[in-house]
Enzyme design. Structure first.
Site, PDB file in Angstrom:
ATOM      1  N   ASN A 179       0.877  -1.171   0.000  1.00  0.00           N
ATOM      2  CA  ASN A 179       0.000   0.000   0.000  1.00  0.00           C
ATOM      3  C   ASN A 179       0.913   1.219   0.000  1.00  0.00           C
ATOM      4  O   ASN A 179       1.420   1.622   1.047  1.00  0.00           O
ATOM      5  CB  ASN A 179      -0.906  -0.020   1.231  1.00  0.00           C
ATOM      6  N   ARG A 230      -2.575  -2.156  -3.545  1.00  0.00           N
ATOM      7  CA  ARG A 230      -3.771  -1.346  -3.359  1.00  0.00           C
ATOM      8  C   ARG A 230      -3.698  -0.156  -4.309  1.00  0.00           C
ATOM      9  O   ARG A 230      -2.732   0.605  -4.306  1.00  0.00           O
ATOM     10  CB  ARG A 230      -3.874  -0.840  -1.923  1.00  0.00           C
ATOM     11  N   HIS A 248     -13.059   2.723  -0.084  1.00  0.00           N
ATOM     12  CA  HIS A 248     -12.975   1.723   0.989  1.00  0.00           C
ATOM     13  C   HIS A 248     -13.543   0.374   0.525  1.00  0.00           C
ATOM     14  O   HIS A 248     -14.009  -0.435   1.333  1.00  0.00           O
ATOM     15  CB  HIS A 248     -13.744   2.163   2.246  1.00  0.00           C
ATOM     16  N   LEU A 276     -15.904   3.166   9.760  1.00  0.00           N
ATOM     17  CA  LEU A 276     -15.738   4.416  10.493  1.00  0.00           C
ATOM     18  C   LEU A 276     -14.316   4.533  11.017  1.00  0.00           C
ATOM     19  O   LEU A 276     -13.954   3.973  12.046  1.00  0.00           O
ATOM     20  CB  LEU A 276     -16.736   4.487  11.658  1.00  0.00           C
ATOM     21  N   ASN A 297     -10.786   7.572  10.381  1.00  0.00           N
ATOM     22  CA  ASN A 297     -10.640   9.003  10.127  1.00  0.00           C
ATOM     23  C   ASN A 297     -11.385   9.375   8.858  1.00  0.00           C
ATOM     24  O   ASN A 297     -12.042  10.404   8.767  1.00  0.00           O
ATOM     25  CB  ASN A 297      -9.167   9.389  10.025  1.00  0.00           C
ATOM     26  N   GLY A 298     -11.293   8.503   7.852  1.00  0.00           N
ATOM     27  CA  GLY A 298     -12.204   8.540   6.719  1.00  0.00           C
ATOM     28  C   GLY A 298     -13.353   7.597   7.036  1.00  0.00           C
ATOM     29  O   GLY A 298     -13.158   6.588   7.716  1.00  0.00           O
ATOM     30  N   ARG A 320     -12.922  15.590   7.033  1.00  0.00           N
ATOM     31  CA  ARG A 320     -13.739  15.899   5.850  1.00  0.00           C
ATOM     32  C   ARG A 320     -15.173  16.208   6.267  1.00  0.00           C
ATOM     33  O   ARG A 320     -15.720  15.615   7.184  1.00  0.00           O
ATOM     34  CB  ARG A 320     -13.738  14.720   4.873  1.00  0.00           C
ATOM     35  N   ASP A 325      -9.604  13.027  16.459  1.00  0.00           N
ATOM     36  CA  ASP A 325      -9.512  11.730  17.128  1.00  0.00           C
ATOM     37  C   ASP A 325     -10.785  11.530  17.960  1.00  0.00           C
ATOM     38  O   ASP A 325     -11.041  12.275  18.914  1.00  0.00           O
ATOM     39  CB  ASP A 325      -8.271  11.705  18.023  1.00  0.00           C
ATOM     40  N   MET A 326     -11.560  10.509  17.613  1.00  0.00           N
ATOM     41  CA  MET A 326     -12.836  10.287  18.294  1.00  0.00           C
ATOM     42  C   MET A 326     -12.646  10.069  19.791  1.00  0.00           C
ATOM     43  O   MET A 326     -13.504  10.444  20.602  1.00  0.00           O
ATOM     44  CB  MET A 326     -13.572   9.093  17.671  1.00  0.00           C
ATOM     45  N   VAL A 364     -12.856   3.612  14.556  1.00  0.00           N
ATOM     46  CA  VAL A 364     -13.969   4.098  15.377  1.00  0.00           C
ATOM     47  C   VAL A 364     -15.067   3.048  15.470  1.00  0.00           C
ATOM     48  O   VAL A 364     -15.594   2.758  16.542  1.00  0.00           O
ATOM     49  CB  VAL A 364     -14.521   5.421  14.807  1.00  0.00           C
ATOM     50  N   GLY A 365     -15.414   2.456  14.337  1.00  0.00           N
ATOM     51  CA  GLY A 365     -16.498   1.477  14.322  1.00  0.00           C
ATOM     52  C   GLY A 365     -16.225   0.279  15.205  1.00  0.00           C
ATOM     53  O   GLY A 365     -17.130  -0.264  15.845  1.00  0.00           O
ATOM     54  N   GLU A 375      -8.163  -5.294   5.253  1.00  0.00           N
ATOM     55  CA  GLU A 375      -8.019  -4.941   3.845  1.00  0.00           C
ATOM     56  C   GLU A 375      -6.831  -5.648   3.201  1.00  0.00           C
ATOM     57  O   GLU A 375      -6.887  -6.016   2.024  1.00  0.00           O
ATOM     58  CB  GLU A 375      -7.886  -3.423   3.712  1.00  0.00           C
TER      59      GLU A 375
END
Length: 404
Positions: free
Chosen positions: A10, A97, A186, A215, A217-218, A247, A288-289, A337-338, A390
């Site tokens: 990547n 990727r 994604h 979920l 940062n993007g 974003r 940062d969540m 995050v997710g 991924e």
């Protein structure tokens, strides 16, 4: 000996992430990262995960790495030191990727000169990502020209969206002339998680309808019917859709005109504003969540508002994609995050009982690295937390293609 290893690359503008996997048992043999390429303080972190070398743990090197060619040669050296070099007869393919495949590439593709030229032609659609992807491909081909190099495209999974979903309602000739349409991103994550969710439910992927919420940062959402994407939140670029770390997500297009005419901002300044200085960062100063949640818990009003806006957008997409799919079997949360912010999952699904969604709050709050269900036993729709992978998805697609 059957070659079964795949090196996944990547390549970013100043970094290379890599993993070496053995597809015979889907195991990881080594992982690593080269960052700050082109600087005096370049850094390579390599971790062998198998064999005698793994006992030593991670190895780190700091010092100038001039370019991507030097970076990949350094990676090859680290792998060779562990007995897993690029000259190994066990290496079956290198999987790359590639962020944007346009409408040309809708499945993994073995790279030849023509394919590489087409990826270059797509640079205007992904000016921050495709150039680095091309560089990684060129260098890897020069290092090991005799084995297949496979491009796996972020956009490919979303190519099954119906044309009426992919189209924007603008002048068709203008749209076609400048490739203006919804591509989605994604894709490798959405593909992996949708299949893993079906497996978690014990059902064939063809029988499962799932809303995937990637979920990080993007952030992006997708509606997947029987393994095929029918709608996704990101559009021509990764800017559309959910509120993200930096974003804005969905925005009235006239905001751009207003900022140019009234605010005097240039196109580049608006681009930077919406992509790098908006989202959670723009609303409260943190992308940062974990920090947003901490501050919100301490009563910080800017953080509370940012969190509420983030969650509200999630609810809108869950509701919209429930309507698109008609029947939803599961909602799956993934990415940083997710997977880790149970407060986000709880807030996003709060009040959606009429859609068949309900959490087991204790299960939802528990941390685990494993795929798991966190929905209440009585819920009509399952809620899953599925760590994305991924790199494994890229390796799986690349290996399947070269062994056909």
């Amino acid at each position: 000996m059957t070659a079964s290893r795949v090196l996944v690359l990547n390549s970013g503008s100043s970094s290379v992430k890599y993993q070496l996997l053995d597809m015979a048992d889907r195991s990881r043999l080594a992982v690593g990262l080269v960052e700050r390429i082109g600087e005096e303080t370049s850094r390579l972190v390599h971790e062998p995960l198998t064999g005698p070398a793994s006992a030593g743990g991670k190895r780190e090197h700091v010092g100038p790495i001039a370019d991507h060619e030097a970076a990949l040669k350094a990676v090859a050296g680290e792998l060779a030191a562990d007995g897993m070099g690029l000259d190994s007869p066990e290496l079956a393919a290198v999987g790359h990727r590639v962020v944007h495949g346009g409408t040309r590439f809708t499945r993994p593709t073995v790279i030849d000169d023509e394919v590489l030229a087409e990826i270059r032609n797509l640079i205007p659609l992904a000016p921050l990502h495709n150039p680095a992807n091309v560089t990684g491909i060129e260098v890897a081909r020069s290092l090991r020209a005799d084995i297949p190099q496979v491009a796996v495209f972020d956009t490919a999974f979303h190519s099954t969206m119906p044309e009426y979903v992919a189209r924007y309602a603008i002048d068709a000739q203008v749209a076609d002339a400048y490739s203006v349409r919804r591509y989605g991103f994604h894709g490798t994550s959405h593909a992996y998680v949708s299949r893993a969710t079906a497996a978690l439910l014990g059902k064939p992927v063809e029988d499962v309808n799932v809303i995937v919420l990637h979920l990080g940062n993007g952030a992006s959402a997708s509606a997947v019917r029987g393994g095929l994407c029918v709608e996704t939140s990101m559009g021509m670029t990764p800017l559309e859709g959910l509120v993200m770390g930096t974003r804005s997500g969905d925005l009235d297009p006239a905001v751009v005109f207003h900022l140019a005419r009234v605010g005097g901002l240039s196109v580049d300044e608006i681009d930077s504003l919406l992509n790098k200085k908006s989202g959670l960062l723009g609303m409260c100063g943190d992308n940062d969540m974990r920090e947003v949640l901490r501050r919100a818990g301490e009563g910080d009003e800017a953080a509370r508002l940012a969190f509420a806006t983030y969650v509200h957008r999630l609810k809108k997409y869950i509701g919209a994609y429930s309507a698109v799919l008609g029947r939803v079997d599961a909602v799956a949360f993934t990415a940083g995050v997710g997977e880790n912010a149970h407060q986000v999952r709880e807030a996003a699904l709060d009040g959606l009982a009429e859609l068949g969604l309900a959490l087991d709050l204790e299960a939802n709050a528990a941390r685990s690295p494993q795929p798991r269900l966190v929905s209440a036993d009585y819920a009509r729709v399952a809620v899953a937390v599925v760590p994305t992978d991924e790199e494994l998805e890229i390796a799986t697609q690349a290996y399947a293609l070269v062994t056909e």
